[in-house]
Design a protein around this motif. Structure first.
Motif, PDB file in Angstrom:
ATOM      1  N   ALA A 127     134.731  80.469 102.216  1.00 51.04           N
ATOM      2  CA  ALA A 127     134.720  81.900 101.894  1.00 51.04           C
ATOM      3  C   ALA A 127     135.296  82.721 103.041  1.00 51.04           C
ATOM      4  CB  ALA A 127     133.292  82.361 101.588  1.00 51.04           C
ATOM      5  N   GLY A 128     134.874  82.365 104.263  1.00 51.40           N
ATOM      6  CA  GLY A 128     135.362  83.097 105.426  1.00 51.40           C
ATOM      7  C   GLY A 128     136.865  82.958 105.586  1.00 51.40           C
ATOM      8  N   ALA A 129     137.387  81.736 105.379  1.00 51.50           N
ATOM      9  CA  ALA A 129     138.821  81.505 105.541  1.00 51.50           C
ATOM     10  C   ALA A 129     139.610  82.295 104.500  1.00 51.50           C
ATOM     11  CB  ALA A 129     139.134  80.016 105.428  1.00 51.50           C
ATOM     12  N   GLY A 130     139.073  82.393 103.289  1.00 52.47           N
ATOM     13  CA  GLY A 130     139.722  83.178 102.243  1.00 52.47           C
ATOM     14  C   GLY A 130     139.831  84.641 102.641  1.00 52.47           C
ATOM     15  N   GLN A 131     138.704  85.142 103.171  1.00 53.29           N
ATOM     16  CA  GLN A 131     138.665  86.535 103.601  1.00 53.29           C
ATOM     17  C   GLN A 131     139.690  86.800 104.716  1.00 53.29           C
ATOM     18  OE1 GLN A 131     136.846  88.728 101.955  1.00 53.29           O
ATOM     19  NE2 GLN A 131     137.946  90.230 103.209  1.00 53.29           N
ATOM     20  N   ALA A 270     140.986  68.072 100.429  1.00 48.83           N
ATOM     21  CA  ALA A 270     140.101  69.087 100.998  1.00 48.83           C
ATOM     22  C   ALA A 270     139.723  70.154  99.973  1.00 48.83           C
ATOM     23  CB  ALA A 270     140.774  69.734 102.204  1.00 48.83           C
ATOM     24  N   VAL A 271     140.682  70.557  99.125  1.00 53.45           N
ATOM     25  CA  VAL A 271     140.397  71.595  98.136  1.00 53.45           C
ATOM     26  C   VAL A 271     139.206  71.189  97.265  1.00 53.45           C
ATOM     27  CG1 VAL A 271     141.273  72.551  95.949  1.00 53.45           C
ATOM     28  CG2 VAL A 271     142.653  72.709  98.019  1.00 53.45           C
ATOM     29  N   PHE A 272     139.218  69.925  96.803  1.00 58.68           N
ATOM     30  CA  PHE A 272     138.118  69.492  95.930  1.00 58.68           C
ATOM     31  C   PHE A 272     136.841  69.251  96.717  1.00 58.68           C
ATOM     32  CE2 PHE A 272     139.686  69.112  91.567  1.00 58.68           C
ATOM     33  CZ  PHE A 272     141.015  69.438  91.784  1.00 58.68           C
ATOM     34  N   ALA A 273     136.991  68.761  97.965  1.00 56.07           N
ATOM     35  CA  ALA A 273     135.792  68.528  98.773  1.00 56.07           C
ATOM     36  C   ALA A 273     135.066  69.842  99.063  1.00 56.07           C
ATOM     37  CB  ALA A 273     136.172  67.835 100.078  1.00 56.07           C
ATOM     38  N   PHE A 274     135.806  70.919  99.235  1.00 59.93           N
ATOM     39  CA  PHE A 274     135.185  72.206  99.572  1.00 59.93           C
ATOM     40  C   PHE A 274     134.950  73.095  98.349  1.00 59.93           C
ATOM     41  CE2 PHE A 274     137.635  71.475 103.678  1.00 59.93           C
ATOM     42  CZ  PHE A 274     136.544  70.936 104.330  1.00 59.93           C
ATOM     43  N   PHE A 286     146.764  78.171 103.645  1.00 60.41           N
ATOM     44  CA  PHE A 286     146.205  78.979 104.731  1.00 60.41           C
ATOM     45  C   PHE A 286     144.681  79.102 104.652  1.00 60.41           C
ATOM     46  CE2 PHE A 286     150.640  80.187 104.877  1.00 60.41           C
ATOM     47  CZ  PHE A 286     150.888  80.192 106.238  1.00 60.41           C
ATOM     48  N   VAL A 287     144.129  78.850 103.489  1.00 60.25           N
ATOM     49  CA  VAL A 287     142.676  78.891 103.356  1.00 60.25           C
ATOM     50  C   VAL A 287     142.078  77.488 103.545  1.00 60.25           C
ATOM     51  CG1 VAL A 287     140.776  79.394 101.782  1.00 60.25           C
ATOM     52  CG2 VAL A 287     142.777  80.894 101.841  1.00 60.25           C
ATOM     53  N   THR A 288     142.770  76.482 102.985  1.00 56.34           N
ATOM     54  CA  THR A 288     142.222  75.131 103.023  1.00 56.34           C
ATOM     55  C   THR A 288     142.199  74.549 104.442  1.00 56.34           C
ATOM     56  OG1 THR A 288     143.218  74.827 100.860  1.00 56.34           O
ATOM     57  CG2 THR A 288     142.352  72.869 101.930  1.00 56.34           C
ATOM     58  N   LEU A 289     143.305  74.729 105.162  1.00 57.89           N
ATOM     59  CA  LEU A 289     143.383  74.109 106.486  1.00 57.89           C
ATOM     60  C   LEU A 289     142.312  74.582 107.456  1.00 57.89           C
ATOM     61  CD1 LEU A 289     147.198  73.700 107.011  1.00 57.89           C
ATOM     62  CD2 LEU A 289     145.463  71.919 107.030  1.00 57.89           C
ATOM     63  N   PRO A 290     142.124  75.909 107.611  1.00 63.95           N
ATOM     64  CA  PRO A 290     141.068  76.342 108.534  1.00 63.95           C
ATOM     65  C   PRO A 290     139.709  75.796 108.119  1.00 63.95           C
ATOM     66  CG  PRO A 290     142.496  78.175 108.007  1.00 63.95           C
ATOM     67  CD  PRO A 290     142.901  77.054 107.110  1.00 63.95           C
TER      68      PRO A 290
END
Ligand code: TRP
Length: 446
Positions: A127-131, A270-274, A286-290
């Motif tokens: 959530a934070g990375a998305g923001q 990572a997308v599915f893990a998170f 840019f959201v997944t990597l961080p």
């Protein structure tokens, strides 16, 4: 006339050309398009297009460039004469537009380096990375400053010329990017629940194919290989007679699709893990990597290293785009390298401003129902580059085929390439142009 610049070595050339091919297209654009277009099916179509039409056009571009020793506008004139001239201008102009929005995203990678270094990504959650991402791209000034910084770096590399600037940069950093990517794939695929991501990415569901998927995969294959507007004509023009062009084209295609494949593996695991949304769009990487970095030991260090390498990969691609137009001014109008690079760099920076603002303050302004950035991306990659590729393969297959075939035979292993050469001729003459027309029609009408 002054001596034309040349690459210093064969590996140097392959890495520079691979440096042009490998860029944001692989790590940013490929995963988010794959996520929007059903995962595995997009990957499968992309690979098919890279190794059929894409690689043939890549080979055509390199051969045309080496035969003509000119950038696209000059190359079409020297080899084809008459009206073919126009096809080259088309490419030079398109390189301009692609770079204008490419540099905006390049600027984001610089912003992320700064964030990573200053600890702004430490312990990031999804959530934070998305923001963080949304706040960055919607800001009216920051992304423009980074876009300017990215263009400035591009200008500096192009100023230094072919061998010392472009070749030296690629030779050092391409291998480093590859190794770091492998480490991150290792981390991502061992996250809990990564398996769902691998299934999404590696098991194509051909029920999901639509016209939009096919055209997106084709345009991504072109974008990723840097073909369709003459960047590889320009790079081929700095090649000496010694190199085997088919081999070079094969290497470039393998390295390029290999990096895209690994980037996808890392992102979707990572997308599915998170529990992120694979169809989230341009913010996906840019959201997944961080989020990955936030959850791994030594994460902040990896974050800095990764965004530095991504920025450099973007830079070596941006350089090839600027080089097309710069070489044009040098060859055709006798402008100095530094004058050309500066003038064009500034114009492209200005041209990129609306794209950047279209993600924030100018969100509501649309062209044909698309924001400025989407419009620039769509117009160049879905229309101009496929059309450029049709012209290019018709030119290679029908107009200058004997000349190019001779050029390709300048090899010690002449006999061994006779059969691939015939296949390549057929793709250029028939399969390429017809295939692209068919795919474009499918994309527009289905
Ligand atoms: N291939 C680069 C990438 O994947 C982008 C790029 C560089 C490009 N030069 C090009 C795209 C020429 C089209 C044409 O990031």
């Amino acid at each position: 006339m002054h001596e034309r610049e040349q690459w210093k070595s064969r590996t140097g050339f392959i890495l520079a050309a691979a440096g042009s091919a490998v860029g944001l297209g692989n790590v940013w654009r490929f995963p988010y398009l794959a996520g929007e277009h059903g995962g595995g099916v997009f990957l499968a179509l992309y690979l098919v297009f890279v190794f059929t039409i894409g690689i043939s056009i890549l080979l055509a571009e390199l051969t045309i460039g080496r035969a003509a020793k000119r950038q696209p506008a000059g190359a079409f004139r020297v080899l084809g004469g008459g009206r073919w001239h126009a096809a080259g201008y088309f490419g030079v102009a398109a390189a301009f537009f692609v770079l204008s929005f490419y540099s905006v995203v390049g600027g984001w990678t610089l912003a992320y380096i700064v964030k990573a270094v200053s600890g702004g990504l430490d312990g990031a959650t999804a959530a934070g990375a998305g923001q963080t991402f949304t706040t960055l791209i919607a800001d009216p000034l920051k992304p423009l400053a980074y876009h300017g910084a990215f263009m400035a770096l591009t200008i500096v590399v192009v100023l230094r010329g072919v061998a010392s600037g472009i070749e030296a940069t690629s030779k050092l950093l391409m291998p480093a990017l590859f190794i770091l990517l492998l480490v991150l794939v290792g981390r991502a695929v061992t996250l809990p629940n990564a398996g769902a991501g691998l299934a999404f990415y590696l098991q194509p569901d051909f029920q999901k194919v639509t016209g939009a998927t096919v055209i997106a995969a084709l345009s991504q294959a072109f974008f990723s290989l840097s073909v369709g507007l003459g960047a590889m004509i320009t790079y081929g023009s700095y090649l000496s007679m010694r190199e085997s062009l088919p081999k070079s084209a094969a290497w470039i295609a393998v390295i390029d699709s290999g990096v895209a494949f690994l980037a996808g593996l890392m992102i979707f695991a990572a997308v599915f893990a998170f529990g992120l949304d694979p169809a989230a769009g341009p913010g996906l990487t840019f959201v997944t990597l961080p989020t990955i970095f936030g959850q791994m030991p030594g994460g902040p260090l990896f974050a800095v290293a990764f965004f530095v390498l991504l920025a450099v990969a973007a830079l070596t691609s941006a350089v090839s785009l600027l080089e097309v137009a710069v070489a044009y001014l040098i060859d055709e109008h006798g402008v100095s390298r530094s004058g050309a690079a500066l003038l064009l760099g500034v114009i492209i920076f200005i041209l990129g401003i609306p794209s950047s603002l279209s993600l924030g303050v100018w969100r509501d302004f649309t062209l044909f129902g698309l924001g400025v950035m989407d419009f620039m991306d769509g117009a160049t990659t879905k229309v101009i580059m496929p059309l450029g590729s049709i012209l290019l393969s018709l030119f290679a297959g029908w107009v200058v085929y004997p000349r190019l075939a001779r050029e390709l035979m300048h090899l010690r292993s002449g006999e061994r390439i006779a059969i691939p050469l015939r296949v390549w001729g057929i793709v250029c003459k028939y399969l390429g142009p017809l295939g692209i027309v068919w795919i474009m029609a499918a994309g527009l009408f289905f």
